[in-house]
Enzyme design. Sequence first.
Site, PDB file in Angstrom:
ATOM      1  N   VAL A  44       0.874  -1.166   0.000  1.00 43.71           N
ATOM      2  CA  VAL A  44       0.000   0.000   0.000  1.00 43.71           C
ATOM      3  C   VAL A  44       0.914   1.220   0.000  1.00 43.71           C
ATOM      4  O   VAL A  44       2.088   1.121   0.355  1.00 43.71           O
ATOM      5  CB  VAL A  44      -0.898  -0.037   1.263  1.00 43.71           C
ATOM      6  CG1 VAL A  44      -0.056   0.073   2.531  1.00 43.71           C
ATOM      7  CG2 VAL A  44      -1.958   1.052   1.243  1.00 43.71           C
ATOM      8  N   HIS A  46      14.123  -1.691  15.992  1.00 43.20           N
ATOM      9  CA  HIS A  46      13.012  -1.715  15.048  1.00 43.20           C
ATOM     10  C   HIS A  46      13.439  -0.923  13.807  1.00 43.20           C
ATOM     11  O   HIS A  46      14.131   0.096  13.903  1.00 43.20           O
ATOM     12  CB  HIS A  46      11.771  -1.124  15.700  1.00 43.20           C
ATOM     13  CG  HIS A  46      11.348  -1.895  16.914  1.00 43.20           C
ATOM     14  ND1 HIS A  46      10.303  -2.782  16.903  1.00 43.20           N
ATOM     15  CD2 HIS A  46      11.856  -1.942  18.169  1.00 43.20           C
ATOM     16  CE1 HIS A  46      10.185  -3.341  18.090  1.00 43.20           C
ATOM     17  NE2 HIS A  46      11.117  -2.842  18.888  1.00 43.20           N
ATOM     18  N   VAL A  74       6.083  -3.978 -11.330  1.00 37.61           N
ATOM     19  CA  VAL A  74       7.225  -3.863 -12.233  1.00 37.61           C
ATOM     20  C   VAL A  74       7.575  -5.268 -12.706  1.00 37.61           C
ATOM     21  O   VAL A  74       7.911  -6.144 -11.898  1.00 37.61           O
ATOM     22  CB  VAL A  74       8.426  -3.202 -11.537  1.00 37.61           C
ATOM     23  CG1 VAL A  74       9.673  -3.324 -12.401  1.00 37.61           C
ATOM     24  CG2 VAL A  74       8.120  -1.733 -11.263  1.00 37.61           C
ATOM     25  N   THR A 124       4.837  -0.734   4.986  1.00 38.58           N
ATOM     26  CA  THR A 124       4.697  -1.304   6.324  1.00 38.58           C
ATOM     27  C   THR A 124       4.453  -0.233   7.372  1.00 38.58           C
ATOM     28  O   THR A 124       3.910  -0.525   8.440  1.00 38.58           O
ATOM     29  CB  THR A 124       5.950  -2.140   6.661  1.00 38.58           C
ATOM     30  OG1 THR A 124       6.119  -3.139   5.648  1.00 38.58           O
ATOM     31  CG2 THR A 124       5.811  -2.843   7.988  1.00 38.58           C
ATOM     32  N   HIS A 158      10.728  -7.849  10.803  1.00 42.86           N
ATOM     33  CA  HIS A 158      11.894  -6.979  10.621  1.00 42.86           C
ATOM     34  C   HIS A 158      12.845  -7.604   9.604  1.00 42.86           C
ATOM     35  O   HIS A 158      13.931  -8.076   9.950  1.00 42.86           O
ATOM     36  CB  HIS A 158      12.622  -6.767  11.955  1.00 42.86           C
ATOM     37  CG  HIS A 158      11.829  -6.031  12.968  1.00 42.86           C
ATOM     38  ND1 HIS A 158      12.222  -5.916  14.291  1.00 42.86           N
ATOM     39  CD2 HIS A 158      10.658  -5.370  12.869  1.00 42.86           C
ATOM     40  CE1 HIS A 158      11.320  -5.208  14.950  1.00 42.86           C
ATOM     41  NE2 HIS A 158      10.364  -4.867  14.115  1.00 42.86           N
TER      42      HIS A 158
END
Length: 591
Positions: free
Chosen positions: A98, A565, A244, A102, A519
Amino acid sequence: MWPFYRSCPEISFSSVESEYDFIVVGGGTAGAVVANRLSAHGGAKVLLVERGPVADSWASRVPLLSSDFASDGSRTRKVLSVPQNSIGRSVELFTGSVLGGTSRINQMIYTRDVPAEYDAWRDAGNPGWGWDDMKPYFLKSEQALYDCDARVHGTKGTMIEWSNQTSTCFEFPGFSYVTEASHKLGLPWIEDLNSSDHPIIGCGALHFTRDQNQHRSSTYHAFLPFDLVVKRSSVLHILTNTEVAKLDVELTSMDVNDRSRVKGVVIKVRNSNEKKTIRIRRDVVLCAGPFGSPQILMLSGIGPASHLQEKGVPVIKNLPAVGSNLQDHFGVSVGFSVPMSHSLPSLEKRPWLFIIELIKYLFFGTGMLLAPVVQLVLFASSSMLDDDGRPKEITETKMETRLPDIEIMPMAYDSPEHPEKSRGMFSFLNVLLHPKSRGTVRLNSSDPSDSLIIDPKYLSNPNDYAPLRSSLKLTLRIREKMVEQGYPLGDFGSGVPEGEDDASLDKFISGKRNRTTYHYSSTCRMGPDNGKEDGGVVNEELLVHGFANLRVADSSIFPWILGTHLQAPTVAVAEKCADMILSKLFQERST
């Protein structure tokens, strides 16, 4: 508190122009930043191509409701890993699909890691990537909405877009007991987790990317707002729901360093065979993430030659490290039962409570809809824990020389891959910050719409068990101190290890309460190309080895996974990449 919003305006596939100065592939956490910066100066025309939709709605801006675990999954790309030998099952891997990527579905945690981590990147052969080099890129786009040290955080200026703030109070009582338990065990309180002036080991409150209205501050909302995209409509075009298919590479290069050039990008409408090739005047920047960026390189013939040949992809450049060196922070959850009112599932079990929380959020910007599942965190070094998991007596000087290798995230929720929701739960997610295990991303076929073959190879390196054992023991010591204070943490069947010997802990680590922490990194890692899988894909300018105008800018370029993070470091990488491109552009125009 709730202003009217307009979604980012897009262009249609049929109206995309035939040529652009820059094409940014992937409008996620990094791509939104790169597109913003490249379109801000010099009149260069930028095309941003995003695989997913805009998907901007009221709920997508509410912190709790927009998190993937609470949403309908329409903004998430989910891929099932290959079966993991160490844990006896496959793992569902999530990334955003989107605009904003994330950053639209995560827990909004803003952490940077400690300076020594970036200095190690620099010292590994990546000049310009030490902490002193990276710090300005963290501050450049940060708008810290709380009382903080302006030397450490971005607080004012004309280029401030991305908001973050701390929680002023704990939403669930368990968190207060955790802080006291940590104190009794000798872990210091960290006033600012993102300050290099404070302890790097201890317990501290997290920073979250929420704006002044307490809405999720994704990179889409921060860097591609409606007014900005309209204002730049002559130079910035955004194309969503578009894949792509491959890069069009010119093998005969006129570059002085004998590097090949990308001359175009082949795009296609998702779920359709409609394609077209867009020519490129300057650079292509891949920001498709740790799965998408290596996929596009391999579809274009750039990657491990034997794998490409197996999938019927003509080899343009043999670059074995593409799609290799995948790392993730493996997590193991210890869970305890608590009163339902002390845990997030109370919102699901008590509809009337949700109405109350909705009113609190809409009118006061408080309550459970701020997504207070996790509000604080503990960082520790396994080398500083004794055999029982208690912190050793150690001087502050020695403490500063030990980088954290474990993170414990207390949660007012059950935190394994498949959580228990029928009762109140308080859990501790034990996270391995520096895994030795490395996995791979590989093509299933030459079809860009086909699923990928992703093998994280969790726990494939036996050295990953020891830090997790120490972390589990520390968690159990924290639990004991919380119970001593009178907090009702009850045993929950398989939620805790059967014992504290190595065999019992290892059985628990590889059992049913482990998970990904989402992650993912290092599949297009930065470093020299040594012709092997453990080599590099991009150089210190983020140029793919052997190419003059093809760059990668997302978490896939991390030389190895950072012990933190990854949201904020990914944005800093995007800022640095855009700055390097623009510096080169301005230098050329001035000569």
